[in-house]
Design a protein around this motif. Structure first.
Motif, PDB file in Angstrom:
ATOM      1  N   SER A  89      -1.853  72.697  18.272  1.00 48.92           N
ATOM      2  CA  SER A  89      -2.439  71.468  17.326  1.00 48.92           C
ATOM      3  C   SER A  89      -3.013  70.054  17.193  1.00 48.92           C
ATOM      4  CB  SER A  89      -0.909  70.920  16.843  1.00 48.92           C
ATOM      5  OG  SER A  89      -0.528  71.534  17.004  1.00 48.92           O
ATOM      6  N   SER A  92      -6.532  71.464  17.483  1.00 49.75           N
ATOM      7  CA  SER A  92      -7.141  71.767  16.365  1.00 49.75           C
ATOM      8  C   SER A  92      -7.604  70.511  15.633  1.00 49.75           C
ATOM      9  CB  SER A  92      -6.207  72.639  16.215  1.00 49.75           C
ATOM     10  OG  SER A  92      -6.048  73.349  15.769  1.00 49.75           O
ATOM     11  N   LYS A 244      -6.208  67.599   7.582  1.00 51.52           N
ATOM     12  CA  LYS A 244      -4.757  68.563   7.557  1.00 51.52           C
ATOM     13  C   LYS A 244      -4.504  68.591   9.086  1.00 51.52           C
ATOM     14  CE  LYS A 244      -7.432  70.897   3.657  1.00 51.52           C
ATOM     15  NZ  LYS A 244      -7.690  72.625   3.293  1.00 51.52           N
ATOM     16  N   THR A 245      -4.855  68.498   9.353  1.00 55.50           N
ATOM     17  CA  THR A 245      -4.038  69.220  11.351  1.00 55.50           C
ATOM     18  C   THR A 245      -3.227  68.097  11.696  1.00 55.50           C
ATOM     19  OG1 THR A 245      -6.310  68.439  11.986  1.00 55.50           O
ATOM     20  CG2 THR A 245      -6.343  70.602  12.465  1.00 55.50           C
ATOM     21  N   ASP A 247      -1.636  66.565   8.987  1.00 55.30           N
ATOM     22  CA  ASP A 247      -0.420  66.566   8.694  1.00 55.30           C
ATOM     23  C   ASP A 247       0.668  67.518   8.694  1.00 55.30           C
ATOM     24  OD1 ASP A 247      -1.809  64.496   6.167  1.00 55.30           O
ATOM     25  OD2 ASP A 247      -2.959  66.108   5.474  1.00 55.30           O
ATOM     26  N   PHE A 248       0.219  68.038   9.490  1.00 56.32           N
ATOM     27  CA  PHE A 248       0.432  69.238  10.201  1.00 56.32           C
ATOM     28  C   PHE A 248       1.635  68.818  11.270  1.00 56.32           C
ATOM     29  CE2 PHE A 248       1.307  72.908  13.483  1.00 56.32           C
ATOM     30  CZ  PHE A 248       2.447  73.487  12.876  1.00 56.32           C
ATOM     31  N   ASN A 251       4.350  66.465  10.963  1.00 52.02           N
ATOM     32  CA  ASN A 251       5.933  67.117  10.257  1.00 52.02           C
ATOM     33  C   ASN A 251       6.110  68.506  11.583  1.00 52.02           C
ATOM     34  OD1 ASN A 251       5.264  66.617   7.926  1.00 52.02           O
ATOM     35  ND2 ASN A 251       4.438  67.980   7.399  1.00 52.02           N
ATOM     36  N   LEU A 252       5.769  68.245  13.144  1.00 50.18           N
ATOM     37  CA  LEU A 252       6.601  68.809  13.785  1.00 50.18           C
ATOM     38  C   LEU A 252       7.363  68.252  14.299  1.00 50.18           C
ATOM     39  CD1 LEU A 252       2.819  69.429  16.747  1.00 50.18           C
ATOM     40  CD2 LEU A 252       4.279  71.128  14.639  1.00 50.18           C
TER      41      LEU A 252
END
Length: 252
Positions: A89, A92, A244-245, A247-248, A251-252
């Motif tokens: 992540s 990325s 966007k990464t 945001d991901f 949430n991990l």
């Protein structure tokens, strides 16, 4: 015209039954878009050489304003980045960052070297992935022309190289660096942080340390948190992008 270049694949997507379009961050030509015909059906190195994160020697044919991939020799595939979701992540994010900030046909070899070194260091986990992210961002902003002045006052040029560990130092996001006490009283500034001396030293390290030392340092959690906070604010002020990464990752 046939061109040879070292490049990092920072975007790839498939079109049709197996063709690909690649975005390459190259050493000689900056960011370029390359068409790879039948890349997904190729039995040569083109198949694996067109994957995200691959760094290699690319042979490209330029026809007018179009680049077509002829061959690729893989130097590094960065396979270790894919071993766990957290490392992948953050890797990325680095790739997304490059896609957002790079301009076509504008070289930035220092930023390419930084990206490659960071992708190499991420899986080693010498520092937390989140701290690696902020160190990377800070150094990347230097190579993009947004290096803050952390050695003197940005207003009057007073030397502030020697720091008193018992004091806090004013850091202005909008002015891009440290502001001495005399100037801070005269200026009406927003986004001013009062940083501990150790945080200023951490900023200096992120901005100027040799690559081999960049991700090898220790600091108390309090200073790390302060460094991450001001680095994040500095990035948001000068690079107005939503990643966007991130945001991901949250949430991990």
């Amino acid at each position: 015209m046939v061109l040879s270049m070292k490049a990092l694949v920072i975007k790839e997507f498939t079109v049709g039954e197996g063709d690909k379009y690649l975005t390459l961050f190259t050493d000689k030509y900056g960011r370029i878009e390359v068409f790879a015909k039948k890349a997904k059906r190729s039995k040569t190195s083109v198949l694996s050489g067109t994957e995200l994160f691959v760094y290699g020697n690319f042979i490209v044919e330029k026809i007018r304003d179009t680049y077509k991939l002829s061959n690729v020799e893989i130097i590094r595939s960065f396979y270790d980045l894919r071993k766990d979701i957290v490392t992948l992540s953050y890797a990325s994010f680095i790739i997304e960052f490059l896609n957002e900030v790079l301009k076509e046909n504008s070289t930035n070899r220092n930023l390419l070297r930084l990206a490659l070194y960071t992708l190499n260091e991420l899986p080693k986990k010498n520092l937390s992935e989140n701290l690696v992210r902020f160190v990377f961002e800070t150094r990347a902003l230097r190579y993009l022309g947004y290096m803050p002045n952390v050695y003197g006052c940005v207003q009057c040029n007073k030397n502030i190289e020697q720091l008193d560990t018992n004091k806090h130092y004013a850091f202005s996001i909008e002015m891009g660096g440290l502001v001495c006490e005399q100037c801070i009283q005269q200026l009406n500034l927003e986004y001013v942080y009062r940083l501990k001396a150790g945080t200023v030293y951490t900023l200096r390290h992120a901005l100027t340390a040799p690559f081999k030392q960049l991700y090898y340092f220790t600091a108390p959690d309090e200073l790390i948190n302060e460094f991450c906070k001001v680095s994040d604010r500095f990035l948001r002020f000068y690079i107005d992008k939503d990643f966007k990464t991130l945001d991901f990752i949250r949430n991990l």
